[in-house]
Design an enzyme around this catalytic site. Sequence first.
Site, short mmCIF file in Angstrom:
data_model
loop_
_atom_site.label_atom_id
_atom_site.label_comp_id
_atom_site.label_asym_id
_atom_site.label_seq_id
_atom_site.Cartn_x
_atom_site.Cartn_y
_atom_site.Cartn_z
CG HIS A 53 -2.09 -1.12 1.40
ND1 HIS A 53 -3.09 -1.11 1.98
CD2 HIS A 53 -2.18 -2.13 0.39
CE1 HIS A 53 -3.84 -2.22 1.75
NE2 HIS A 53 -3.38 -2.75 0.54
CD GLU A 55 -1.16 4.02 4.04
OE1 GLU A 55 -1.89 4.46 4.46
OE2 GLU A 55 -0.87 3.34 3.18
CB SER A 176 -19.82 4.12 -35.79
OG SER A 176 -19.34 2.97 -35.36
#
Length: 366
Positions: A53, A55, A176
């Site tokens: 993570h 930290e 398209s």
Amino acid sequence: MTALDDARLDRAFQCAEQSIGLSDPNPRVGCVIGTDDGTILAEGWTQAAGQAHAEVAALADARRRGIDVRGATAWVTLEPCSHHGRTPPCCNALIEAGIVRVVIASLDPNPAVHGEGVEVLRHAGLEVELAADRHAARCRELNIGFFSRMTRGRPWVRMKLAISLDGRAALPDGQSQWITSAQARADGHAWRARAGAILTGIGTVLADDPTLNVRQVPVQRQPLCAVVDSHARLPPGARLRQPARPVLAYVGADADARALEAVGVLIHRCPPGAAGLDLGAVIDDLGAREVNELHVEAGPRLGGSLFARGQVDEMLVYVAPMLLGPGRDAVALDARRQLPFAPDFRFESVTAVGPDLRLILRRCSG
């Protein structure tokens, strides 16, 4: 909160943006570690699921450079986790590293964390500050899908459309390519990269054989590709079935999906409903699969069904400066007898992208 706190949180959010397309299903979080005199000692952001993570990544950055962070402050965009999930608690890592102050932009909406991270840090003697509302709002915006899944149990559903000024998605024969510009298409790939999954319908697959992957921006993982396919008609050789990319087909209870299972397509059986299947069950299942942001690129029938049942949270619309005249609608909606019953959205932003406009709209009740 000081001017330095504001500046360091701004920098932490720049770090957190590096987690887009990387950290899912975990939130995008950044961390800056520094001193009161303005020196930045280390930085980090959340890595892939099961890895560091923010930290822990910042503390590892400090260790690699031989920097002692004892007595320092950590500025974090989301409350540090206090529980043991795929990785150990980040609160423990900050405490053990000798951090003395933590400034947090937003509490974590995860019920397993919400407020407990702050309490763990304070109980250990650390000073903890919660930032101003603007930082909390920025965190929610960056992690809109994670907040949605934690608070509603379902992903944030974003519908992407590319249309002409008169609202056409294609010529009468279906042509398209390309209504919008190369710049708009590249921007669309950046939005695909945010998603945990891309949803389409079997009609789009059979008509266009799209790849529906992220190509024009760098990513470390491709989103899951999900197809609403009531009768299991997905061709085993469809281009969206790329190596090392999972494909999930939502099929009816009685559909014969053996050919798809034989080539590794994931199968989930749904009860009947709109567009052949219960689309609420589809969205709920994607939430259970930890999809935070769901990016929808679908034909008019599936798109219309999602709108009609209130499943679309956000519209991402690229408008090209051209008039097509008779053509195909972007979404197929039933006729409205009264305006108050029409799907109601509000404009969030209007941005020029090359010669086109990018409109972002959100459901008023969302």
